[in-house]
Design an enzyme around this catalytic site. Structure first.
Site, mmCIF file in Angstrom:
data_model
loop_
_atom_site.group_PDB
_atom_site.id
_atom_site.type_symbol
_atom_site.label_atom_id
_atom_site.label_comp_id
_atom_site.label_asym_id
_atom_site.label_seq_id
_atom_site.Cartn_x
_atom_site.Cartn_y
_atom_site.Cartn_z
ATOM 1 N N GLU A 98 0.333 -11.437 3.885
ATOM 2 C CA GLU A 98 0.090 -11.334 5.328
ATOM 3 C C GLU A 98 -0.244 -12.703 5.934
ATOM 4 O O GLU A 98 -1.186 -12.839 6.717
ATOM 5 C CB GLU A 98 -1.020 -10.316 5.618
ATOM 6 C CG GLU A 98 -0.603 -8.893 5.298
ATOM 7 C CD GLU A 98 -1.567 -7.845 5.825
ATOM 8 O OE1 GLU A 98 -1.127 -6.720 6.087
ATOM 9 O OE2 GLU A 98 -2.770 -8.154 5.975
ATOM 10 N N GLU A 139 3.233 -1.981 2.416
ATOM 11 C CA GLU A 139 1.955 -1.265 2.472
ATOM 12 C C GLU A 139 2.105 -0.137 3.478
ATOM 13 O O GLU A 139 2.006 -0.346 4.688
ATOM 14 C CB GLU A 139 0.795 -2.185 2.872
ATOM 15 C CG GLU A 139 0.441 -3.212 1.818
ATOM 16 C CD GLU A 139 -0.813 -4.009 2.188
ATOM 17 O OE1 GLU A 139 -1.534 -3.598 3.124
ATOM 18 O OE2 GLU A 139 -1.059 -5.041 1.540
#
Length: 626
Positions: free
Chosen positions: A178, A259
């Site tokens: 991320e 995710e």
């Protein structure tokens, strides 16, 4: 030779289209004797792949240490994945977030980065603690990249020899994590940093596809990856819409939600977060019907054992609970939930699912425990204390090289000092004057000052690091007392501070805890409570110990009603933190820790109604938003 490749529209396993249906299962949050059970249950859900982060600081508590044994045996975990007939995805960071202490970055990285920045070395940027992090970390900084190179050289060879290209389970490896959400790094430096991570990864023999993952947001996806790396996205709802966002940034190749947030984590003082099985199932159905691949985050959350939980700070500091149940399809203790069955039915529409469901565990043993041995923390400090540092200014925990847990500070105050004010406490401090309680400083409550009694004496602060921030610009901030410590009259000087090795308390305090009725004082308390010393309230900070007989190998759930806040151990293993603040009302005790006859120890920081505890039949993770 087996192959795994990124095709024009699909992942290709040995040249054939392959839809990855994966689940996140963190080996570092599960007792190793339970790894095989959790992996098997994931297969029975219909998964064909297991994904795990690797927490750098879990393996490297100090710069010259690296441990790949026992609970840290990633190789054994991946071998168990392969033995179950599943594939694997490995995400080694160096940063992982994961609601884990410091996002997986070792705390020892940051003091050196700060010193380099202040000395004009490395990137040449000056550290700004008000922004939280240290210059150089998650950047194209020579010192940081050198540390990553050492980390990868220690870790990645065991992954390399378990790649699908060598007959092993590993299909893909992630680069960073991320990164598009990390602020303050120019685009050209982002690209240079990521390319250096790719080089360091390939240098260790990793030849399977590399990928990045970012939130399904145009800004994050545009700056979190590289044109030559496959992009994946993270989201938990509106699958069709989020896949369209990802496709804008990944014009060719397979779409994958790396995710798929099927639940959420909990923080102390908030509710227990849940999502409905129907909502998760509907969004998963949309995703799989679109032909996309998926990684359920989490398939099984597990537990933040010890002092491993992270924290978030978006204006208010919120440490993560010991339970990382995550409202996942497999509960914290591995039981299939309603969400498990809902997601399994969806997966069965798109891929083969085994006929056999996992077994439903029965109730756990119920046992009462009397904690009839105790010792005040003040009386056993010499047994727990590390080296004492003397300095004019209060040192941070990082200055003491105390990367988690507690430290004890002391300084002299005078009768006219009147009030104590700290620049910042990270994260909580119990304040006393000559052993008499004064109050609590608390970062979450923004409490940084206390009135002092009008007398001279020795001021002590028992300071607790409640978990290092795992997300955002405050990653890497120092812990302990930060900034000046003042009174109404002056800045306090003449500090003495020492780390406390509370994690090892059961071994260090062997023989130091005494029977509750073993002193004249205790006898007086007992007489006041009808002759029962263990019916009387107890004051903290203090250690308490009791024994109990039960079913060896069975999971247990420890309930501590009437206790306030502290740490709990079973048979010398630190389960984690407890707090009456909630939401979590029980602590999970993995069955492999339990014997026929057992020892329970607590460090209670404030006080308890009675020194008794209870093991109950089922977990209680607290009230929900519903």
């Amino acid at each position: 030779m087996p192959t795994f490749e990124i095709g024009e529209r699909d992942f290709l396993l040995d040249g054939r289209p392959f839809q990855v249906i994966s689940g996140a299962l963190h080996y570092f949050r599960v007792h190793p004797d339970q790894w095989a059970d959790r992996i098997r249950s994931a297969r029975l859900l219909g998964l064909n792949t297991i994904e795990t982060y690797v927490a750098w600081n879990f393996h490297a508590p100090e710069p010259d240490e690296f441990d790949l044994t026992g609970r840290r045996d990633l190789g054994r975990f991946l071998d168990l994945v392969a033995a179950e007939g599943l594939h694997a995805i490995v995400r080694p960071g160096p940063y992982i977030c994961a609601e884990w202490d410091g996002g997986g970055l070792p705390a020892w990285l940051f003091p050196s980065a700060l010193r380099q920045a202040q000395d004009g070395a490395g990137s040449g940027r000056r550290a700004d603690d008000s922004a939280g992090g240290a210059a150089g970390v998650r950047r194209h900084d020579p010192a940081f990249l050198d540390a990553i190179g050492t980390y990868y050289a220690r870790l990645l060879p065991l992954v390399a020899k378990r790649q699908v290209t060598t007959g092993g389970p590993v299909l893909m490896v992630q680069v960073e994590n991320e990164y598009g959400a990390y602020p303050g790094v120019p685009d050209d430096e982002r690209a240079a940093y990521l390319r250096e991570l790719v080089r360091l990864t390939r240098e260790q023999g990793i030849d399977v596809p590399l990928f990045t993952s970012d939130q399904a947001d145009d800004e994050h996806l545009s700056r979190g990856g590289l044109p030559e790396l496959h992009k994946t996205a993270n989201f938990g709802s509106r699958s069709t819409e989020r896949l369209a966002v990802l496709r804008r940034h990944q014009p060719t190749g397979p779409l994958m939600c790396m995710e798929f947030w099927d639940g959420w984590f909990d923080s102390w003082g908030q509710v227990h977060h849940v999502t409905t099985p129907d909502q998760a199932a509907g969004d998963l159905d949309d995703l799989l019907a679109a032909g996309a691949s998926v990684n359920l985050y989490m398939v099984h959350g597990g537990t933040n054992l010890g002092l491993t939980n992270g924290a978030n700070d978006k204006g208010t500091y919120l440490p993560i609970t010991t339970s990382y149940d995550y409202d996942a399809p497999l509960s914290e203790h591995g039981a299939p939930t309603a969400k498990f069955h809902a997601l399994r039915a969806v997966i069965a529409k798109h891929a083969p699912v085994p006929d056999e469901p996992p077994a439903e565990p029965g109730p756990a043993p119920e046992v009462d425990v009397v904690l009839d041995h105790r010792a005040a923390l003040a009386d056993v400090v010499p047994l727990l204390s590390g080296p004492v540092t003397a300095s004019d200014a209060a040192p941070t925990l990082d200055d003491l090289r105390q990367w988690s847990g507690f430290a004890l500070y002391s300084a002299r105050v005078e009768a006219d000092d009147e009030v104590l004010v700290v620049g910042e406490v990270r994260d909580r401090a119990i304040v006393a004057l000559d052993g008499d309680p004064v109050g609590v400083l608390d970062r979450s409550a923004h409490l940084y000052s206390l009135p002092l009694p009008r007398r001279a004496g020795t001021l002590t602060l028992l300071v607790e690091d409640r978990g290092r921030v795992n997300y955002g610009p405050r990653i890497g901030e120092p812990k302990g007392l930060v900034g000046a410590v003042r009174t109404a009259r002056r800045e306090l000087t003449g500090w003495r501070a020492a780390p406390l090795r509370v994690e090892d308390a059961p071994a260090l305090l062997a023989g130091a805890l005494r029977p509750a009725d073993g002193s004249p004082e205790a006898a007086a308390v007992a007489e006041a409570h009808g002759g029962d010393a263990v019916a009387a309230p107890v004051a903290g900070p203090s250690f308490h110990r009791g024994t109990f007989d039960t079913v060896a190998g069975a999971d247990h759930f420890l309930r501590l009603d009437g206790w306030t806040r502290g740490l709990a151990w079973v048979n010398g293993e630190l389960l984690g933190r407890y707090s009456s603040q909630g939401p979590t009302a029980t602590l999970y005790v993995p069955g492999p820790l339990v014997r026929d006859t057992n020892e329970l120890m607590l460090l209670e920081l404030h006080g308890a109604a009675v020194p008794r505890a209870r093991f109950v039949a089922a977990p209680d993770l607290g009230p929900t938003e519903e």
